[in-house]
Enzyme design. Structure first.
Site, short mmCIF file in Angstrom:
data_model
loop_
_atom_site.label_atom_id
_atom_site.label_comp_id
_atom_site.label_asym_id
_atom_site.label_seq_id
_atom_site.Cartn_x
_atom_site.Cartn_y
_atom_site.Cartn_z
N LYS A 79 -3.70 -45.67 -26.00
CA LYS A 79 -3.36 -44.36 -25.46
C LYS A 79 -2.47 -44.54 -24.23
O LYS A 79 -2.89 -45.09 -23.22
CB LYS A 79 -4.63 -43.60 -25.09
CG LYS A 79 -4.39 -42.20 -24.56
CD LYS A 79 -5.73 -41.51 -24.25
CE LYS A 79 -5.57 -40.10 -23.75
NZ LYS A 79 -6.87 -39.46 -23.46
N PHE A 135 -1.65 -35.26 -22.30
CA PHE A 135 -1.54 -36.36 -21.34
C PHE A 135 -0.86 -37.59 -21.92
O PHE A 135 -0.80 -38.63 -21.28
CB PHE A 135 -2.92 -36.74 -20.80
CG PHE A 135 -3.57 -35.62 -20.05
CD1 PHE A 135 -2.97 -35.06 -18.93
CD2 PHE A 135 -4.79 -35.11 -20.46
CE1 PHE A 135 -3.57 -34.03 -18.24
CE2 PHE A 135 -5.39 -34.08 -19.77
CZ PHE A 135 -4.78 -33.53 -18.66
N GLY A 136 -0.35 -37.51 -23.14
CA GLY A 136 0.34 -38.66 -23.69
C GLY A 136 0.09 -38.85 -25.16
O GLY A 136 -0.48 -38.00 -25.84
N ILE A 188 -0.35 -42.23 -33.82
CA ILE A 188 -1.45 -41.60 -34.57
C ILE A 188 -2.03 -40.39 -33.85
O ILE A 188 -2.92 -39.72 -34.37
CB ILE A 188 -2.58 -42.61 -34.85
CG1 ILE A 188 -3.11 -43.22 -33.54
CG2 ILE A 188 -2.12 -43.70 -35.80
CD1 ILE A 188 -4.32 -44.11 -33.72
N ASP A 240 -16.15 -31.57 -22.49
CA ASP A 240 -15.15 -31.17 -23.49
C ASP A 240 -15.59 -31.60 -24.89
O ASP A 240 -14.82 -32.23 -25.63
CB ASP A 240 -13.79 -31.77 -23.14
CG ASP A 240 -12.65 -31.04 -23.86
OD1 ASP A 240 -12.86 -29.91 -24.33
OD2 ASP A 240 -11.55 -31.63 -23.95
#
Length: 376
Positions: free
Chosen positions: A78, A61-62, A56, A178
């Site tokens: 994640k 970073f992955g 999804i 962020d």
């Protein structure tokens, strides 16, 4: 089993973070409030072997996968990719855990647990049914939701509450670093959850700022931070101001078309404010049936938050009161916003803080898209 001891044996945490010892959840899953140390096989089974069909989200970073846990709960998993030379990904893993295991707020994403298996690093969150704000506001037609004014108001207020909690209620204070639309997740009721704390930093009471390498997303970066690496809570306030203008307008921070070139949302909002045409910024999707006075107030708060001089920006608690109409804004004078010109100037250490400067691209410096945002 104490997670902290296992955690510290695997890697050393970065500066400005603290590892919190938490008990592993009982195997029956009876206490959902506790942090769980999952096994890799458990998460592999939940995501059907991390299948493409369950993916999804994907970032630097992955990848993120939707998973069905054995206890029946739906989770988002994640899987971080670790760069061995720079240890990027590892730092974000540590920061995410050390921050979120100590925070509980309706407008912050919930971290359910993690997995450390050899070089594998995985984080497990509550699944967000409506994905990210970026997807439903700015994504493709299949992902967009036509948000009315009430929904935009509640999303804006929710994000403001989450940031005010991080900046002023939590001790020590936390700067997210962020804030952007792809890092705001939405549950089934469109309640916003601030996510992705991989770049967050602790700001203690006895310091006004910390100096760090510049990280975040161009377009949302406060100019004084982009130039000097001087990180304060006003850095997040600037990003929130940009996000607020995004929510109201339904427009991206930086847009491009062949006929007119690049368009910058902060600059557009400032021009409309100067020309006394501020309501032109409101997304046409909202229609004509919305409270104009409230819309004007929200846009003005956004512009107050993106002022070039950090000292002129309100603290998040004050911004929240302004949005809620709990304080009088009549005396507030809005000054010119600051903009970051381009990535090259930041790297060269050149000052880039005038409204007439142009962005090069709204690209990332060191952040990933939302950990739970959809793949494009």
């Amino acid at each position: 089993m104490k997670f902290g001891s296992c955690f510290s044996n695997c890697f050393s945490p970065p500066s400005e973070t603290a590892i919190i010892n938490v008990n592993q959840q009982d195997p029956q899953g009876e206490n959902d409030e506790n942090f769980t140390v999952f096994s890799y096989n458990e998460l592999k089974l939940a995501t059907r072997g991390f299948s493409t069909a369950n993916k999804i989200g994907e970032g630097a970073f992955g990848c993120v996968y939707k998973g069905l846990h054995a206890n029946g709960s739906i989770v988002a998993v994640k899987m971080l990719s670790i760069e061995l030379e720079s240890m990027r990904g590892e730092r974000e893993f540590v920061s995410e855990i050390s921050t979120l295991t100590n925070l509980k707020h309706e407008n912050l994403v919930t971290l359910k647990g993690c997995c450390v298996d050899g070089a594998k690093r995985l984080l497990v969150y509550n699944y967000m049914e409506n994905n990210s704000l970026a997807q439903i506001l700015l994504g493709g037609e299949q992902n967009r939701i036509k948000l009315d004014w009430e929904a935009r108001r509640e999303i804006s207020l929710g994000v403001a509450r989450g940031l005010a909690y991080l900046h002023e209620e939590v001790k020590p204070h936390i700067v997210h670093r962020d804030i952007k639309s792809s890092n705001i997740l939405l549950d089934q009721n469109l309640i916003p959850k601030v996510s992705d704390f991989g770049l967050s930093r602790i700001l203690r009471d006895d310091v006004s700022h910390i100096s760090t390498h510049v990280a975040g997303t161009l377009g949302y970066l406060a100019p004084e931070y982009a130039f000097s690496g001087r990180l304060t809570r006003k850095t997040d306030v600037y990003s929130f101001g940009v996000l607020l203008l995004e929510i109201i307008s339904g427009k991206t921070v930086v847009d491009f078309d062949l006929e007119h070139g690049e368009h910058y949302l902060v600059q557009k909002a400032w021009e409309l404010y100067r020309d006394n045409r501020i309501l032109k910024l409101v997304d046409p999707i909202v229609g004509m049936n919305y409270p104009e006075e409230e819309a004007v107030r929200f846009i003005k708060v956004g512009l107050l938050c993106v002022q070039e001089k950090a000292r002129l920006r309100p603290e998040m608690s004050l911004a929240l009161k302004m949005l809620s109409n709990d304080v009088d804004m009549e005396l507030d004078q809005i000054s010119q916003p600051g903009l970051v010109a381009d990535l090259m100037n930041i790297k060269l250490g050149q000052k880039t803080m005038t409204l007439h400067s142009l962005y090069s691209k709204a690209s990332n410096l060191e952040s990933t898209p939302s950990p739970l945002s959809s793949c494009s």
